[in-house]
Enzyme design. Structure first.
Site, PDB file in Angstrom:
ATOM      1  N   GLN A   1       0.841  -1.209   0.000  1.00 57.80           N
ATOM      2  CA  GLN A   1       0.000   0.000   0.000  1.00 57.80           C
ATOM      3  C   GLN A   1       0.878   1.262   0.000  1.00 57.80           C
ATOM      4  OE1 GLN A   1      -3.203   0.729  -0.397  1.00 57.80           O
ATOM      5  NE2 GLN A   1      -3.789  -1.400  -0.701  1.00 57.80           N
ATOM      6  N   SER A   2       1.896   1.283  -0.825  1.00 61.14           N
ATOM      7  CA  SER A   2       2.818   2.413  -0.875  1.00 61.14           C
ATOM      8  C   SER A   2       2.163   3.665  -1.455  1.00 61.14           C
ATOM      9  CB  SER A   2       4.028   2.039  -1.737  1.00 61.14           C
ATOM     10  OG  SER A   2       4.808   3.186  -2.022  1.00 61.14           O
ATOM     11  N   ASN A   3       2.194   4.749  -0.688  1.00 61.02           N
ATOM     12  CA  ASN A   3       1.739   6.045  -1.209  1.00 61.02           C
ATOM     13  C   ASN A   3       2.761   6.622  -2.171  1.00 61.02           C
ATOM     14  OD1 ASN A   3      -0.612   6.261   0.629  1.00 61.02           O
ATOM     15  ND2 ASN A   3       0.989   6.334   2.198  1.00 61.02           N
TER      16      ASN A   3
ATOM     17  N   ALA B   1       4.653   4.898  -4.263  1.00 62.19           N
ATOM     18  CA  ALA B   1       4.484   4.265  -5.574  1.00 62.19           C
ATOM     19  C   ALA B   1       3.331   4.924  -6.343  1.00 62.19           C
ATOM     20  CB  ALA B   1       4.232   2.769  -5.407  1.00 62.19           C
TER      21      ALA B   1
END
Ligand code: PLP
Length: 335
Positions: free
Chosen positions: A75-77, A79
């Site tokens: 859930q990388s912001n 990325a």
């Protein structure tokens, strides 16, 4: 300090607002609380990575890259914002997502930020938790180079000296706002992970001789490791800026008491903070970073460690898209 000599592409809606948190201030009965809205940078639901990408994407373009590669947790912001920046600039984005939580719910693996990564046209590959993600990115870059592409590799969180320039810039922006508003800022609080945000702020505040106490709330590593990472990157950012003298180690302060059992794993304090801000201020935090950072701030106010005579600014680093990846962590399930 001459920040203007570094190439920059405007991606964010800047300056972001600096607003009072009147309801939360009243409710906690402690210091005067303010919020710096870096969740409102505008790029694909916003967040702190936008400021870093203004400098990183400028470097990518200067190198004539046609594809950017980056990595992060599922859930990388970071990325998601990289995928959006690449889309805007006509570049392809390839993302490696590391499974750092072991969660297998489809909301976690494919909704929230992951849905937005794909919506922006990025290609996504998964890696097991504990993989050497930098090496994995370099392998992908080598493969793309052999195919005649021009890859540019952005480290996790956009945290290198070039990316940290975005938060040097944010420090200058905040100091300008404090002057315009006649607001004496005593403490600046924010979530710290891959360290670029805090490193840039330390360098910027120190370069301006600011007396603001900067307090990072850790979301991943123990204190020694987190402070070491921030200090190392802040020193490299200081050198990139061509500043003289040495950055004082004491300028780097991280409180890592609010991580809970690990990165991206919910804590009761986080759940309380996310609900409290949603219900008293109409503001969305996130489960991984800003929720834990706000949990720390609330706890320090309750313990009297941040006092009523102080003005405290919470830097909201964004992340609300991740709420949709963690529906079970918010205490809202119907029985
Ligand atoms: C990445 C991120 C942070 C942490 O910033 P670093 O520069 O990695 O320390 C904080 N909040 C949110 C919402 C983030 O996405």
């Amino acid at each position: 300090m001459d920040l203007a000599r570094f190439p920059r592409i405007r991606l964010g809606h800047l300056p972001t607002p600096l607003e009072p948190l009147d309801n939360l201030t009243r409710l906690l009965g402690g210091p005067r609380l303010w919020i710096k809205r870096d969740d409102c940078t505008g790029l694909s639901t916003g967040g702190n990575k936008t400021r870093k990408l203004e400098y990183l994407m400028a470097e990518a373009q200067a190198q004539q890259a046609d594809v950017v590669i980056t990595q992060g947790a599922t859930q990388s912001n970071h990325a998601r914002q990289t995928a959006a920046a690449a889309a805007k600039l006509g570049m392809h984005c390839h993302i490696l997502l590391e499974d750092r939580t072991g969660y297998t719910e489809p909301e976690y693996t494919d909704n929230g930020n992951v849905l937005l990564d794909r919506l922006h046209g990025a290609t996504v590959e998964r890696r097991a938790g504990g993989s050497n993600m930098q090496a994995e990115m370099e392998a992908v870059a080598a493969k793309l180079s052999r195919e005649g592409r021009r890859p540019y590799v952005i480290p996790g969180g956009g945290s290198n000296p070039v990316g940290a320039l975005g938060y040097v810039n944010a420090a200058l922006e905040l100091l300008n706002q404090s002057v315009e508003m006649g607001l004496r800022i005593d403490v600046l609080v924010h979530g710290t992970g891959s360290a670029g945000t805090q490193a840039g702020l330390v360098a910027g505040l120190q370069a301006m001789n600011s007396a603001i106490r900067l307090l990072g709330i850790g979301v991943r590593a123990p204190r020694d490791k987190q402070e070491g990472m921030v200090y190392d990157l802040a020193c490299r950012t200081w050198a990139l800026l061509g500043l003289r003298g040495e950055l004082p180690r004491a300028a780097v302060e991280a409180n890592c008491d609010y991580v809970g059992s690990g990165y991206g794993l919910p804590t009761p304090g986080m759940t309380e903070a996310v609900a409290l801000l949603a219900r008293t201020e109409g503001i969305l935090l996130d489960p991984v970073y800003s929720g834990k950072a706000m949990a720390g701030l609330i706890d320090l106010v309750r313990k009297g460690q941040l006092t009523p005579d102080q003005n405290i600014v919470f830097l909201h680093t964004g992340g609300s898209a991740a709420l949709f990846g963690y529906p079970g962590a918010l205490g809202l399930q119907t029985p």
